[in-house]
Enzyme design. Structure first.
Site, short mmCIF file in Angstrom:
data_model
loop_
_atom_site.label_atom_id
_atom_site.label_comp_id
_atom_site.label_asym_id
_atom_site.label_seq_id
_atom_site.Cartn_x
_atom_site.Cartn_y
_atom_site.Cartn_z
N ASN A 7 0.83 -1.22 0.00
CA ASN A 7 0.00 0.00 0.00
C ASN A 7 0.86 1.26 0.00
O ASN A 7 0.59 2.20 -0.77
CB ASN A 7 -0.95 0.00 1.20
N THR B 207 -15.45 38.48 -32.17
CA THR B 207 -16.31 38.14 -31.04
C THR B 207 -17.58 37.60 -31.68
O THR B 207 -17.96 38.03 -32.78
CB THR B 207 -16.65 39.37 -30.15
N HIS B 208 -18.21 36.65 -31.00
CA HIS B 208 -19.37 35.94 -31.57
C HIS B 208 -19.04 35.35 -32.94
O HIS B 208 -19.92 35.22 -33.80
CB HIS B 208 -20.60 36.86 -31.70
N SER C 194 -7.35 12.36 -48.53
CA SER C 194 -8.56 11.55 -48.56
C SER C 194 -8.34 10.39 -49.52
O SER C 194 -7.66 10.53 -50.53
CB SER C 194 -9.73 12.42 -49.03
N LYS D 269 -8.19 16.83 -51.47
CA LYS D 269 -8.28 17.13 -50.03
C LYS D 269 -6.94 17.12 -49.31
O LYS D 269 -6.08 16.29 -49.57
CB LYS D 269 -9.19 16.09 -49.33
N GLU E 259 -7.61 17.85 -35.56
CA GLU E 259 -8.87 17.17 -35.23
C GLU E 259 -8.66 16.11 -34.16
O GLU E 259 -9.49 15.95 -33.25
CB GLU E 259 -9.46 16.52 -36.49
N1 ARG Z 1 -1.82 -3.16 -7.72
C1 ARG Z 1 -2.17 -2.47 -6.53
C2 ARG Z 1 -2.61 -1.05 -6.90
O1 ARG Z 1 -2.35 -0.66 -7.97
C3 ARG Z 1 -0.99 -2.40 -5.62
C4 ARG Z 1 -1.33 -2.32 -4.17
C5 ARG Z 1 -1.85 -3.60 -3.72
N2 ARG Z 1 -2.14 -3.62 -2.31
C6 ARG Z 1 -2.86 -4.58 -1.81
N3 ARG Z 1 -3.10 -4.52 -0.54
N4 ARG Z 1 -3.38 -5.51 -2.54
O2 ARG Z 1 -3.25 -0.37 -6.16
#
Ligand code: ARG
Length: 438
Positions: A109, A153-154, A275, A281, A288
């Site tokens: 995490n 403008t416009h 084109s 063209k 675009e």
């Molecule tokens: N692949 C996860 C993400 O992108 C990574 C973190 C995973 N953490 C866990 N507790 N499973 O968020």
């Protein structure tokens, strides 16, 4: 390979495995992941949580992995849940037991939060460099191909401006975009490493050491927030969305201006296409596509906002959805900036056509009224007089400056010979605060 499984009795369903895997798209974080792990290992060694020899082996192992990936000797492939798993598995395969100690005092995490911040930080730098290139091109093309042109403008011809000044309006927009990116970069530059899963760790780690080594301003204030904050990605997506608004407006102008109806500019063959059926063209596809991709980038912004809005603290797997959105938006914006820079660098300006449109558009009508005001005619009366002059000119197909003094005097007795100098377009731009446009 998996980084978990001890408490599981059944293997993961194959569809679920694929569904859960982020490796196909988070592998682009390999450099950030390895750099972050090196800093973590060094800190673990310094703090005596692992031995110096172990720290050294890990750092050296990670260094060879990075080198092998960059030089094409190690492919980012295989059956891995994510880039974090890939790197740890490869490390352990290379250095053995010590590799299994890398994850001490860390969770995926805080690891993924770190990787994304590092990636976002260099993405901001790249975008700033892209904007700088475009700003240079706008300034150079404006300077080289300067001429008067109608301002609208416009979408109706309004007053004369210069082409250089017109492009400078976009320079102002892109400078604001640049400042926004600098600001986002500054705000995001805090290290989440050491938050661990959500509540820190019992190991005696030092978050300041890793923050410093990775050039962050400081560690984040709060562990729960550190692992679940994705504000910086929303901010950068919003910064990128505004860049796309500006690029798209510029594209729209170039598409209009390069039409036969305007004929103000022509796009270089390098940035146009033909084109398959109509041989005559030459299409402004570059512009675009940029205009079209704006919608795609806005979509990623609103997608991520929606993903985040209902999430309780702290980490939730929903957050994995941040990656494809952010990476795709980033890739699109980088290439749009690059293509627009090329379009501007190679733009041909039809100065004659621009000047002619100024003349045919009565773009000095306001100044004719200003002239009468100088002769003490109240502005509201002057406005009415010039309106009648324009009506007559329209019927005859002539410009105001083409009328003789006698003809002008038929509308109002205040006109004198000096009117012609007064309403000459180059002279107009020398008057009042219009001088700022030169
Ligand atoms: N692949 C996860 C993400 O992108 C990574 C973190 C995973 N953490 C866990 N507790 N499973 O968020």
């Amino acid at each position: 390979m998996k980084l978990w499984g001890g408490r599981f009795q059944k293997a993961e369903n194959r569809v679920m495995e694929e569904f859960n895997s982020s490796f196909p798209f988070d592998q682009r974080l390999y450099r950030q992941d390895i750099t972050g792990s090196m800093a973590h290992a060094r800190m673990l060694g310094r703090q005596g949580i692992i031995s110096d020899a172990e720290a050294q082996a890990i750092i050296e192992g990670l260094r060879t992995i990075l080198e092998d990936i960059e030089e094409g000797r190690l492919a980012l492939s295989g059956d891995h849940e994510d880039i974090h798993t890939f790197v740890e598995a490869e490390l352990t395969a290379r250095i053995g037991e010590a590799g299994k100690k890398l994850h001490t005092g860390r969770s995926r995490n805080d690891q993924v939060a770190l990787d994304m911040r590092l990636y976002a930080r260099s993405a901001a730098d790249e975008l700033i460099a892209g904007l700088d290139g475009l700003i240079d091109a706008l300034q150079k093309t404006g300077r080289d191909q300067d001429t008067i042109m109608p301002g609208y403008t416009h979408m109706q011809r309004a007053q004369a401006v210069t082409f250089h000044y017109y492009l400078q309006a976009y320079v102002s927009m892109f400078r604001r975009d640049r400042a926004r990116l600098e600001n986002s970069r500054e705000l995001l530059n805090e290290s989440p490493l050491g938050c661990a899963a959500l509540a820190g760790t019992t190991h005696n780690i030092d978050r300041r050491q890793t923050a410093e080594e990775l050039c962050f301003r400081k560690p984040v204030d709060n562990f729960l927030d550190g692992v679940s904050d994705r504000d910086y990605l929303v901010e950068l997506l919003s910064d990128m969305s505004l860049i796309m608004v500006h690029l798209s407006r510029l594209s729209e102008e170039l598409i209009l201006w390069s039409s036969q109806e305007f004929g103000f500019v022509s796009l270089s063959d390098e940035y146009s296409t033909g084109s398959s059926i109509m041989p005559q063209k030459k299409n402004p596809d570059a512009c675009e596509l940029i205009r079209g991709k704006a919608g795609r980038v806005f979509g990623h912004l609103s997608g991520l906002l929606t993903t985040l809005k209902g999430l309780p603290l702290a980490y939730n797997k929903d957050m994995q959805e941040d990656k494809e959105a952010f990476f795709d938006a980033y890739d699109q914006v980088v290439s749009c900036l690059q293509v627009m820079t090329g379009v501007i660098d190679t733009l041909q300006v039809n100065q004659e056509k621009m000047r002619l449109s100024v003349k045919q558009g009565f773009l000095n009508a306001t100044e004719v009224a200003d002239y009468l005001v100088g002769k003490q005619v109240p502005f509201r009366d002057a406005h009415g007089i010039v309106g009648r002059i324009v009506l007559a000119c329209e019927e005859r197909g002539s410009a105001i400056e083409d009328l003789t003094l006698e003809e002008l005097r038929a509308f109002d007795g205040h006109f004198d010979q000096d009117i012609y100098d007064y309403i000459d377009y180059r002279n107009i731009l020398q008057k009042g605060n219009k001088r700022e446009m030169l």
